[in-house]
Write an enzyme that holds these catalytic residues in place. Sequence first.
Site, PDB file in Angstrom:
ATOM      1  N   SER A 140     -16.779 -43.302 -25.044  1.00  0.00           N
ATOM      2  CA  SER A 140     -15.836 -42.534 -26.425  1.00  0.00           C
ATOM      3  C   SER A 140     -16.139 -43.990 -27.848  1.00  0.00           C
ATOM      4  CB  SER A 140     -14.036 -42.569 -26.223  1.00  0.00           C
ATOM      5  OG  SER A 140     -13.797 -42.555 -27.504  1.00  0.00           O
ATOM      6  N   TYR A 153      -5.178 -44.516 -24.051  1.00  0.00           N
ATOM      7  CA  TYR A 153      -7.689 -43.679 -23.790  1.00  0.00           C
ATOM      8  C   TYR A 153      -8.071 -45.225 -24.588  1.00  0.00           C
ATOM      9  CZ  TYR A 153     -11.083 -40.584 -24.942  1.00  0.00           C
ATOM     10  OH  TYR A 153     -12.222 -39.847 -24.714  1.00  0.00           O
TER      11      TYR A 153
HETATM   12  P1  NAP Z   1     -12.813 -30.992 -21.957  1.00  0.00           P
HETATM   13  O1  NAP Z   1     -13.814 -29.999 -22.589  1.00  0.00           O
HETATM   14  O2  NAP Z   1     -11.530 -31.422 -21.682  1.00  0.00           O
HETATM   15  O3  NAP Z   1     -13.484 -31.483 -20.724  1.00  0.00           O
HETATM   16  C1  NAP Z   1     -13.152 -32.330 -19.973  1.00  0.00           C
HETATM   17  C2  NAP Z   1     -13.663 -32.587 -18.683  1.00  0.00           C
HETATM   18  O4  NAP Z   1     -13.052 -33.119 -17.369  1.00  0.00           O
HETATM   19  C3  NAP Z   1     -13.447 -31.114 -17.796  1.00  0.00           C
HETATM   20  O5  NAP Z   1     -14.272 -29.986 -16.714  1.00  0.00           O
HETATM   21  C4  NAP Z   1     -12.143 -30.830 -16.693  1.00  0.00           C
HETATM   22  O6  NAP Z   1     -11.647 -30.143 -15.427  1.00  0.00           O
HETATM   23  C5  NAP Z   1     -12.551 -32.602 -16.236  1.00  0.00           C
HETATM   24  N1  NAP Z   1     -11.788 -33.738 -15.733  1.00  0.00           N
HETATM   25  C6  NAP Z   1     -10.085 -34.014 -16.212  1.00  0.00           C
HETATM   26  N2  NAP Z   1      -9.406 -34.484 -15.196  1.00  0.00           N
HETATM   27  C7  NAP Z   1     -10.447 -34.234 -14.102  1.00  0.00           C
HETATM   28  C8  NAP Z   1     -10.177 -35.121 -12.504  1.00  0.00           C
HETATM   29  N3  NAP Z   1      -8.877 -35.232 -12.399  1.00  0.00           N
HETATM   30  N4  NAP Z   1     -10.669 -34.687 -11.281  1.00  0.00           N
HETATM   31  C9  NAP Z   1     -11.940 -33.944 -12.182  1.00  0.00           C
HETATM   32  N5  NAP Z   1     -12.522 -33.578 -12.774  1.00  0.00           N
HETATM   33  C10 NAP Z   1     -11.087 -33.841 -14.173  1.00  0.00           C
HETATM   34  O7  NAP Z   1     -13.045 -32.418 -22.971  1.00  0.00           O
HETATM   35  P2  NAP Z   1     -14.283 -32.871 -22.926  1.00  0.00           P
HETATM   36  O8  NAP Z   1     -14.797 -33.228 -24.794  1.00  0.00           O
HETATM   37  O9  NAP Z   1     -15.884 -32.244 -22.633  1.00  0.00           O
HETATM   38  O10 NAP Z   1     -14.604 -34.455 -21.986  1.00  0.00           O
HETATM   39  C11 NAP Z   1     -15.138 -34.863 -20.438  1.00  0.00           C
HETATM   40  C12 NAP Z   1     -15.464 -36.415 -21.706  1.00  0.00           C
HETATM   41  O11 NAP Z   1     -15.865 -37.036 -23.048  1.00  0.00           O
HETATM   42  C13 NAP Z   1     -14.720 -37.148 -21.346  1.00  0.00           C
HETATM   43  O12 NAP Z   1     -14.185 -38.561 -20.330  1.00  0.00           O
HETATM   44  C14 NAP Z   1     -13.648 -37.151 -22.573  1.00  0.00           C
HETATM   45  O13 NAP Z   1     -12.712 -38.508 -22.380  1.00  0.00           O
HETATM   46  C15 NAP Z   1     -14.608 -37.929 -23.252  1.00  0.00           C
HETATM   47  N6  NAP Z   1     -14.782 -37.484 -25.183  1.00  0.00           N
HETATM   48  C16 NAP Z   1     -14.437 -36.526 -25.767  1.00  0.00           C
HETATM   49  C17 NAP Z   1     -14.934 -36.836 -27.020  1.00  0.00           C
HETATM   50  C18 NAP Z   1     -14.963 -35.629 -27.164  1.00  0.00           C
HETATM   51  O14 NAP Z   1     -14.119 -35.525 -29.208  1.00  0.00           O
HETATM   52  N7  NAP Z   1     -14.751 -34.497 -27.295  1.00  0.00           N
HETATM   53  C19 NAP Z   1     -15.034 -38.207 -27.575  1.00  0.00           C
HETATM   54  C20 NAP Z   1     -15.602 -39.215 -26.328  1.00  0.00           C
HETATM   55  C21 NAP Z   1     -15.267 -39.058 -25.768  1.00  0.00           C
HETATM   56  P3  NAP Z   1     -11.068 -28.916 -15.692  1.00  0.00           P
HETATM   57  O15 NAP Z   1     -11.050 -27.763 -16.565  1.00  0.00           O
HETATM   58  O16 NAP Z   1     -10.053 -28.998 -14.681  1.00  0.00           O
HETATM   59  O17 NAP Z   1      -9.206 -29.923 -16.688  1.00  0.00           O
END
Ligand code: NAP
Length: 280
Positions: A140, A153
């Site tokens: 991130s 975080y």
């Molecule tokens: P998201 O839509 O909430 O997706 C998160 C994914 O991770 C979901 O498939 C979730 O599964 C899965 N997950 C969470 N905890 C888990 C666990 N213990 N074991 C296996 N799977 C798990 O959010 P996202 O933004 O795409 O997040 C993906 C990554 O991007 C994360 O690492 C997040 O920190 C990073 N990120 C996001 C942003 C942003 O602005 N969106 C910015 C920087 C970094 P479930 O459906 O079962 O919950």
Amino acid sequence: MSTAKTFFITGVSSGFGHALARAAIEAGHRVIGTLRNEKDRQRFEVEYLSRPGQAHGVLLDVTDFDAVPRIVAEVEQKIGPVDVLVNNAGYGHEGIFEESGMDELKRQFDVNVFGAVAMMKAFVPYMRQRRRGHLINITSMGGFITMPGIAFYCGSKFALEGISETLHKELQGFNIAVTAVAPGSFRTDWAGRSMTRSPRSIADYDELFEPIRESRMARSGKQPGDPAKAAQAILKLVQSAHPPAHLLLGSDALGLVRGKLEQFDASLTEWEALTRSTDG
Ligand code: NAP
């Protein structure tokens, strides 16, 4: 296609993981994606019924550290060698440091750091033997910059950045690339259903933190970044002959990280004499 690769992506139910799985499959790659319940696993496979053999859903919570090596061994033997591991699964904890519990910190690191490490520890021996592979860790901009209310975080993402960069140096001699991909704000479920928020209890922090919490909730779903474009960028990264150790995604991340580096450099200069005073 001749450059088709096999991807293993954690967390393909929504957000980046879902977008990357889709883009990779549409580009002709094969994707093994992890999901946390059977309904999501079936939905993932049904989505790609028209592309037989390209989408495999695997049930896994990345904090099930005992299951990780077994699942990776099964995938390697039954589906085939994995070329690209994408440690995408993760979530954000939001809470003022004083108001947030140790259990919340532990859970944040279990998922965002130890889960990703467990996946890499399981895949690296296979990749090292093959002298081929790419580990991609979704960190991130919060792995470089900080703001009040997301200490746990940011701590988890700083940790993953550090582990990732070190591993980049350990594995480059084996033709294994390691890239920490640090997105800015994107339209995923991150700030919505996935975020955990510590309850407020100390009024002293109201003025600092309430506007931050409210603005993050109001912006959820309206962030500038498009996950489908992030997915295309990651596919480009994977095709690169010399992938970088760090890649930012989004102009917000670029501006904020550059600003931080400038401030940091200015602070180093301001304190340079004291820093140097300890030699000899
Ligand atoms: P998201 O839509 O909430 O997706 C998160 C994914 O991770 C979901 O498939 C979730 O599964 C899965 N997950 C969470 N905890 C888990 C666990 N213990 N074991 C296996 N799977 C798990 O959010 P996202 O933004 O795409 O997040 C993906 C990554 O991007 C994360 O690492 C997040 O920190 C990073 N990120 C996001 C942003 C942003 O602005 N969106 C910015 C920087 C970094 P479930 O459906 O079962 O919950």
